[in-house]
Design a protein around this motif. Structure first.
Motif, PDB file in Angstrom:
ATOM      1  N   SER A   1       0.860  -1.173   0.000  1.00  0.00           N
ATOM      2  CA  SER A   1       0.000   0.000   0.000  1.00  0.00           C
ATOM      3  C   SER A   1       0.900   1.227   0.000  1.00  0.00           C
ATOM      4  O   SER A   1       1.764   1.367   0.863  1.00  0.00           O
TER       5      SER A   1
ATOM      6  N   ARG B   1     -11.663   1.740  -1.222  1.00  0.00           N
ATOM      7  CA  ARG B   1     -12.375   2.212  -0.041  1.00  0.00           C
ATOM      8  C   ARG B   1     -13.730   1.521   0.070  1.00  0.00           C
ATOM      9  O   ARG B   1     -14.280   1.360   1.130  1.00  0.00           O
TER      10      ARG B   1
ATOM     11  N   GLU C   1     -17.536  -1.980   2.522  1.00  0.00           N
ATOM     12  CA  GLU C   1     -16.532  -0.984   2.840  1.00  0.00           C
ATOM     13  C   GLU C   1     -15.222  -1.613   3.298  1.00  0.00           C
ATOM     14  O   GLU C   1     -15.239  -2.626   4.002  1.00  0.00           O
ATOM     15  N   ALA C   2     -14.110  -1.015   2.892  1.00  0.00           N
ATOM     16  CA  ALA C   2     -12.789  -1.469   3.333  1.00  0.00           C
ATOM     17  C   ALA C   2     -12.707  -1.373   4.847  1.00  0.00           C
ATOM     18  O   ALA C   2     -13.223  -0.436   5.458  1.00  0.00           O
ATOM     19  N   GLY C   3     -12.064  -2.339   5.456  1.00  0.00           N
ATOM     20  CA  GLY C   3     -11.932  -2.356   6.899  1.00  0.00           C
ATOM     21  C   GLY C   3     -13.131  -2.960   7.606  1.00  0.00           C
ATOM     22  O   GLY C   3     -13.076  -3.237   8.802  1.00  0.00           O
ATOM     23  N   VAL C   4     -14.218  -3.154   6.887  1.00  0.00           N
ATOM     24  CA  VAL C   4     -15.424  -3.756   7.454  1.00  0.00           C
ATOM     25  C   VAL C   4     -15.681  -5.105   6.781  1.00  0.00           C
ATOM     26  O   VAL C   4     -15.814  -6.123   7.447  1.00  0.00           O
TER      27      VAL C   4
END
Length: 153
Positions: free
Chosen positions: A43, A129, A148-151
């Motif tokens: 990243s 995202r 969603e990213a992170g979820v």
């Protein structure tokens, strides 16, 4: 000074070339019998790189990349990409070493329709995202879910 972002397909090719086989990836490559396996390899400020493995029959849903453009490259095996053309899905098979760039509004479904495992490298700019999943209903795309990213991953 003007900063030019690297071409996402070129980035994917560099990662695949550096690996030069299953043992060469910076993380141990895995094949999960219940779902596609994936991991983020890198990243940066302007892009991210993902490694995915696909057993025969594994696939994504029809989806976009939340406004991110990018590319993917088949590092081994073959994958079939289906895109919506004139209200129906049109397949295109990509073999080892073949990749494709896509824009921020690209919607597709990717699958391993072959009988051997496949590995691919995906580059997104900017970093993912969100991803919207769709159903093709009566020739029209209908939103099924926004992840969603992170979820969701």
């Amino acid at each position: 000074m003007i900063s030019i972002s690297p071409d996402p397909l070129t980035v994917a090719r560099r990662y695949a070339a550096a690996a030069a086989g299953p043992a060469g990836w910076p993380v141990p490559l895995r094949f999960d019998p219940t779902q596609r396996w994936y991991t983020r390899l890198a990243s940066t400020a302007d892009h991210e790189v993902w490694l995915l493995s696909w057993l025969p029959g594994q696939h994504t849903d029809l989806h976009d990349h939340g406004g991110s453009a990018g590319a993917f490259l088949v590092a081994s095996g073959a994958l079939t990409e289906e895109t919506v053309v004139r209200a129906e899905l049109r397949p295109r098979t990509l073999g080892t070493g073949v990749g494709r760039r896509f824009g921020p509004r690209h919607v597709h479904r990717v699958s391993n329709q072959g009988n051997v495992p496949a590995v691919s490298v995906h580059v997104y700019r900017p970093a993912l995202r969100s991803m919207t999943r769709y159903h093709l209903d009566g020739g029209r795309l209908r939103v099924a879910e926004v992840a969603e990213a992170g979820v969701a991953w």
